[in-house]
Design a protein around this motif. Structure first.
Motif, short mmCIF file in Angstrom:
data_model
loop_
_atom_site.label_atom_id
_atom_site.label_comp_id
_atom_site.label_asym_id
_atom_site.label_seq_id
_atom_site.Cartn_x
_atom_site.Cartn_y
_atom_site.Cartn_z
N HIS A 165 0.80 -1.23 0.00
CA HIS A 165 0.00 0.00 0.00
C HIS A 165 0.83 1.28 0.00
O HIS A 165 0.36 2.31 -0.48
N ALA A 166 2.06 1.25 0.53
CA ALA A 166 2.89 2.46 0.50
C ALA A 166 3.26 2.82 -0.94
O ALA A 166 3.15 3.97 -1.35
N THR A 167 3.66 1.84 -1.73
CA THR A 167 3.98 2.09 -3.13
C THR A 167 2.72 2.47 -3.91
O THR A 167 2.76 3.36 -4.77
N ALA A 168 1.61 1.84 -3.60
CA ALA A 168 0.35 2.20 -4.26
C ALA A 168 0.00 3.66 -3.97
O ALA A 168 -0.51 4.37 -4.84
N HIS A 169 0.29 4.12 -2.76
CA HIS A 169 0.05 5.52 -2.43
C HIS A 169 0.91 6.44 -3.30
O HIS A 169 0.42 7.43 -3.84
N PHE A 170 2.20 6.09 -3.45
CA PHE A 170 3.07 6.88 -4.34
C PHE A 170 2.49 6.91 -5.76
O PHE A 170 2.40 7.96 -6.39
N GLU A 171 2.09 5.76 -6.26
CA GLU A 171 1.58 5.67 -7.63
C GLU A 171 0.32 6.50 -7.84
O GLU A 171 0.12 7.07 -8.91
N SER A 172 -0.53 6.59 -6.83
CA SER A 172 -1.77 7.35 -6.98
C SER A 172 -1.61 8.83 -6.65
O SER A 172 -2.32 9.66 -7.19
N SER A 173 -0.66 9.16 -5.77
CA SER A 173 -0.52 10.55 -5.32
C SER A 173 0.64 11.29 -5.96
O SER A 173 0.63 12.52 -6.04
N GLY A 174 1.68 10.55 -6.36
CA GLY A 174 2.89 11.18 -6.87
C GLY A 174 3.81 11.68 -5.77
O GLY A 174 4.84 12.29 -6.06
N HIS A 175 3.47 11.44 -4.50
CA HIS A 175 4.33 11.87 -3.39
C HIS A 175 5.59 11.00 -3.40
O HIS A 175 5.50 9.79 -3.21
N PRO A 176 6.78 11.59 -3.60
CA PRO A 176 7.97 10.80 -3.89
C PRO A 176 8.65 10.13 -2.71
O PRO A 176 9.25 9.08 -2.87
N LEU A 177 8.61 10.72 -1.51
CA LEU A 177 9.41 10.21 -0.39
C LEU A 177 8.57 9.49 0.65
O LEU A 177 7.52 9.96 1.06
N MET A 178 9.09 8.35 1.09
CA MET A 178 8.50 7.63 2.21
C MET A 178 9.63 7.18 3.11
O MET A 178 10.76 7.02 2.68
N ARG A 179 9.30 7.04 4.39
CA ARG A 179 10.32 6.56 5.32
C ARG A 179 9.77 5.38 6.10
O ARG A 179 8.56 5.21 6.24
N SER A 180 10.70 4.57 6.59
CA SER A 180 10.30 3.47 7.45
C SER A 180 9.87 4.04 8.79
O SER A 180 10.49 4.98 9.30
N ILE A 181 8.81 3.48 9.34
CA ILE A 181 8.43 3.87 10.70
C ILE A 181 8.59 2.69 11.65
O ILE A 181 8.02 2.66 12.73
N GLU A 182 9.42 1.74 11.25
CA GLU A 182 9.73 0.61 12.11
C GLU A 182 10.77 1.04 13.15
O GLU A 182 11.69 1.81 12.83
N GLU A 183 10.62 0.55 14.35
CA GLU A 183 11.54 0.90 15.43
C GLU A 183 12.97 0.56 15.04
O GLU A 183 13.26 -0.52 14.54
N GLY A 184 13.87 1.51 15.24
CA GLY A 184 15.28 1.31 14.93
C GLY A 184 15.67 1.66 13.50
O GLY A 184 16.86 1.75 13.19
N ASP A 185 14.72 1.84 12.62
CA ASP A 185 15.02 2.20 11.23
C ASP A 185 15.17 3.71 11.10
O ASP A 185 14.36 4.46 11.66
N GLU A 186 16.18 4.14 10.37
CA GLU A 186 16.38 5.55 10.09
C GLU A 186 16.73 5.72 8.63
O GLU A 186 17.86 6.06 8.28
N TRP A 187 15.78 5.44 7.76
CA TRP A 187 16.02 5.59 6.33
C TRP A 187 14.73 6.00 5.63
O TRP A 187 13.64 5.85 6.15
N ALA A 188 14.91 6.55 4.46
CA ALA A 188 13.80 6.93 3.60
C ALA A 188 14.09 6.41 2.20
O ALA A 188 15.22 6.01 1.89
N TRP A 189 13.08 6.43 1.36
CA TRP A 189 13.19 5.94 -0.03
C TRP A 189 12.55 6.96 -0.94
O TRP A 189 11.45 7.46 -0.65
N CYS A 190 13.22 7.28 -2.03
CA CYS A 190 12.63 8.13 -3.05
C CYS A 190 12.15 7.21 -4.17
O CYS A 190 12.97 6.56 -4.84
N SER A 191 10.85 7.17 -4.36
CA SER A 191 10.27 6.29 -5.38
C SER A 191 10.51 6.80 -6.79
O SER A 191 10.47 6.02 -7.73
N VAL A 192 10.76 8.08 -6.96
CA VAL A 192 11.02 8.64 -8.28
C VAL A 192 12.45 8.33 -8.71
O VAL A 192 12.70 7.79 -9.78
#
Length: 105
Positions: free
Chosen positions: A67-94
């Protein structure tokens, strides 16, 4: 607003850039700690990602629905980050690169 930089081990060829790391709007707070779409379907997820543009929380691509990638595909919002404990990274889908928090210290 958190600032991001390319992660050295981003899994992409050297020289790859991300045009979306610096945005004029502040990052949005995640809209919860569940994938609401999976909850509605009665399904579990592997891990959660939050959209840095609007705060939408969705399940990762390893989950049943991605669903996170589906959100990018429908919204065009490029950046998402992990909200898992201990994770400190983001991903640019573009630009298809991993990001890490910038050390301004």
């Amino acid at each position: 607003m958190a600032k991001w930089t390319l992660r050295p081990d981003g899994g992409r060829p050297e020289g790859r850039e991300c045009a979306h790391m610096e945005t004029p709007e502040p990052e949005r707070t995640p809209q919860g700690d569940v994938c609401r779409q999976c909850v509605a379907l009665g399904h579990d997820w592997v891990a959660l990602r939050a959209c840095l543009t609007c705060g939408h929380v969705g399940c990762c691509d390893s989950s049943r629905h991605g669903h996170a990638t589906a959100h990018f595909e429908s919204s065009g919002h490029p950046l998402m980050r992990s909200i898992e404990e201990g994770d400190e990274w983001a991903w640019c889908s573009v630009d298809e690169v991993y990001l890490q928090p910038r050390d301004d210290g």
